[in-house]
Design an enzyme around this catalytic site. Structure first.
Site, PDB file in Angstrom:
ATOM      1  N   ILE A  34       8.685  11.212   5.619  1.00 57.41           N
ATOM      2  CA  ILE A  34       7.955  11.993   4.608  1.00 57.41           C
ATOM      3  C   ILE A  34       6.554  12.277   5.156  1.00 57.41           C
ATOM      4  CG2 ILE A  34       7.119  12.026   2.217  1.00 57.41           C
ATOM      5  CD1 ILE A  34      10.195  11.959   2.449  1.00 57.41           C
ATOM      6  N   GLN A  81       4.357 -10.305  12.758  1.00 56.87           N
ATOM      7  CA  GLN A  81       4.597  -9.092  13.534  1.00 56.87           C
ATOM      8  C   GLN A  81       3.309  -8.428  14.022  1.00 56.87           C
ATOM      9  OE1 GLN A  81       6.666  -7.353  10.075  1.00 56.87           O
ATOM     10  NE2 GLN A  81       5.645  -5.443  10.553  1.00 56.87           N
ATOM     11  N   SER A 138       1.438   7.323   6.126  1.00 56.38           N
ATOM     12  CA  SER A 138       1.352   5.960   6.630  1.00 56.38           C
ATOM     13  C   SER A 138       0.231   5.229   5.892  1.00 56.38           C
ATOM     14  CB  SER A 138       1.038   5.977   8.136  1.00 56.38           C
ATOM     15  OG  SER A 138       0.606   4.694   8.555  1.00 56.38           O
ATOM     16  N   SER A 139       0.450   3.949   5.625  1.00 49.61           N
ATOM     17  CA  SER A 139      -0.613   3.151   4.993  1.00 49.61           C
ATOM     18  C   SER A 139      -1.840   3.142   5.890  1.00 49.61           C
ATOM     19  CB  SER A 139      -0.129   1.724   4.760  1.00 49.61           C
ATOM     20  OG  SER A 139       1.121   1.729   4.101  1.00 49.61           O
ATOM     21  N   ARG A 140      -1.632   3.262   7.207  1.00 46.58           N
ATOM     22  CA  ARG A 140      -2.748   3.204   8.161  1.00 46.58           C
ATOM     23  C   ARG A 140      -3.582   4.480   8.161  1.00 46.58           C
ATOM     24  NH1 ARG A 140       0.974  -0.326  11.359  1.00 46.58           N
ATOM     25  NH2 ARG A 140      -0.120  -2.313  11.543  1.00 46.58           N
ATOM     26  N   HIS A 199       7.364   5.345   1.300  1.00 44.68           N
ATOM     27  CA  HIS A 199       8.057   4.178   0.723  1.00 44.68           C
ATOM     28  C   HIS A 199       8.844   4.597  -0.526  1.00 44.68           C
ATOM     29  CE1 HIS A 199       4.286   2.323   2.520  1.00 44.68           C
ATOM     30  NE2 HIS A 199       5.220   1.614   3.132  1.00 44.68           N
ATOM     31  N   TYR A 259       0.860  -1.187   0.000  1.00 50.65           N
ATOM     32  CA  TYR A 259       0.000   0.000   0.000  1.00 50.65           C
ATOM     33  C   TYR A 259       0.901   1.243   0.000  1.00 50.65           C
ATOM     34  CZ  TYR A 259      -4.728   1.726   0.015  1.00 50.65           C
ATOM     35  OH  TYR A 259      -5.923   2.284  -0.378  1.00 50.65           O
TER      36      TYR A 259
HETATM   37  P1  AMP Z   1       5.690  -0.392   6.127  1.00 54.19           P
HETATM   38  O1  AMP Z   1       5.163  -0.726   4.774  1.00 54.19           O
HETATM   39  O2  AMP Z   1       4.800   0.500   6.926  1.00 54.19           O
HETATM   40  O3  AMP Z   1       6.202  -1.590   6.865  1.00 54.19           O
HETATM   41  O4  AMP Z   1       6.981   0.499   5.862  1.00 54.19           O
HETATM   42  C1  AMP Z   1       8.036   0.048   5.059  1.00 54.19           C
HETATM   43  C2  AMP Z   1       9.194   1.017   5.165  1.00 54.19           C
HETATM   44  O5  AMP Z   1       8.783   2.308   4.749  1.00 54.19           O
HETATM   45  C3  AMP Z   1       9.696   1.161   6.609  1.00 54.19           C
HETATM   46  O6  AMP Z   1      11.110   1.228   6.600  1.00 54.19           O
HETATM   47  C4  AMP Z   1       9.087   2.457   7.033  1.00 54.19           C
HETATM   48  O7  AMP Z   1       9.822   3.125   8.037  1.00 54.19           O
HETATM   49  C5  AMP Z   1       9.114   3.252   5.743  1.00 54.19           C
HETATM   50  N1  AMP Z   1       8.135   4.336   5.806  1.00 54.19           N
HETATM   51  C6  AMP Z   1       6.800   4.217   6.036  1.00 54.19           C
HETATM   52  N2  AMP Z   1       6.230   5.441   6.088  1.00 54.19           N
HETATM   53  C7  AMP Z   1       7.218   6.349   5.903  1.00 54.19           C
HETATM   54  C8  AMP Z   1       7.274   7.771   5.868  1.00 54.19           C
HETATM   55  N3  AMP Z   1       6.189   8.524   6.034  1.00 54.19           N
HETATM   56  N4  AMP Z   1       8.467   8.365   5.657  1.00 54.19           N
HETATM   57  C9  AMP Z   1       9.588   7.614   5.489  1.00 54.19           C
HETATM   58  N5  AMP Z   1       9.604   6.270   5.516  1.00 54.19           N
HETATM   59  C10 AMP Z   1       8.450   5.641   5.718  1.00 54.19           C
END
Ligand code: AMP
Length: 282
Positions: free
Chosen positions: A177, A62, A186-188, A38, A33
């Site tokens: 970001i 997790q 955030s995906s959430r 990302h 997502y």
């Molecule tokens: P996730 O898909 O949430 O597990 O995130 C995958 C990677 O993307 C992780 O290393 C997160 O820290 C990074 N990530 C997620 N959101 C952000 C963001 N807003 N800014 C920078 N990195 C991010």
């Protein structure tokens, strides 16, 4: 053309071809997502490496029993497009059975760094993260792997893990970001209603305020925590999980802000748990 593969074997074959040509490999592990957060990691990976692998895997290990594993948003087609347009070469999207085969019983766990912050309210989370990231490192064998500072504790944990286990990969942390109004991407965030989306701004507001306090000379962790807590509590839809100040490399609480220090928060906005943080070096 970007390739999407679903098996460990296919990843190994692809990476072996690149290695034969002497190409370097960057890796970005994600749960999919994908958004601009990302994408910034992928951009950095494309800049530093000849070839880039992005994994898209919502890792069941997790998630706690009451967490959002089932409802976690998924869109492989959009993710693939974003990876391709950003210059990645391979998307690895395994099914859980591909990663956790019958009889699976080996784990990577940590004694330090996971007791505070998210480790407190998510007791099995980092064991799941360390195990899956170790597996992914063994599958992809990247030269460099990219993690966002958005998940600062995770970044510290992964750095510690590869040091402790002599994993031959360089870990590169990338800045948070944010949306234009400050909310960390955030995906959430997709879980938030319109009203909650507005309320969620209290996270970044308190982060910016706390950062300014420290930049203006405040070194007393308790004072920073209190100011941020008070601000978050002005938002009726917000419920604090934690507001904490820790040493960034050990993730241990520190009363005085000195050296590389992480100020991190987790806040429920309605049912959605959001995190944010800043790191200072004083
Ligand atoms: P996730 O898909 O949430 O597990 O995130 C995958 C990677 O993307 C992780 O290393 C997160 O820290 C990074 N990530 C997620 N959101 C952000 C963001 N807003 N800014 C920078 N990195 C991010």
């Amino acid at each position: 053309m970007i390739k999407v593969v679903h098996t460990v074997k296919e990843v190994r074959e692809e990476v072996a071809k690149w290695r034969k040509e002497g190409l370097s490999v960057g890796f970005v592990p994600t749960m999919g997502y994908l958004h601009e957060g990302h994408q910034s990691l992928i951009k950095n990976a494309v800049k530093d490496n000849d070839r880039v692998v992005v994994s898209v895997f919502v890792n069941p290990m997790q998630f706690g029993p009451t967490e959002d594993l089932e409802s976690y948003p998924r869109d492989l087609e959009a993710d693939t497009k974003l990876c391709e347009s950003t210059g990645a070469n391979l998307v690895f999207n395994p099914q859980p059975e591909e990663m956790y085969t019958d009889g699976f019983c080996s784990f990577v766990d940590m004694n330090g760094l996971t007791k505070e912050l998210c480790g407190k309210s998510r007791p099995i989370h980092f064991r799941g993260v360390c195990t899956v990231v170790s597996k992914l490192f063994n599958i992809v064998t990247p030269d460099r792997a990219y993690f966002g500072q958005k998940d600062a504790q995770q970044l510290a944990v992964i750095k510690r893990m590869v040091t402790d286990l002599n994993t031959p990969v360089e870990i590169i942390g990338c800045p948070i970001i944010r949306e234009e109004d400050g909310l960390a991407k955030s995906s959430r965030n997709t879980y938030l209603s319109k009203e909650e989306r507005q309320a969620a701004l209290i996270l970044s507001k308190s982060i910016f305020m706390g950062k300014k306090l420290v930049e203006d000379g405040e070194r007393d962790s308790a004072k920073v925590i209190k100011a941020m807590t008070d601000m978050i509590n002005t938002e009726p839809l917000a419920k604090i999980d934690y507001v904490d100040v820790v040493d960034f490399s050990t993730i241990e609480k520190t009363d005085v802000i000195k050296g590389e220090t992480l100020v991190a928060i987790a806040v429920y906005i309605g049912k959605t748990r959001l995190i944010d943080n800043f790191i200072v070096n004083v």
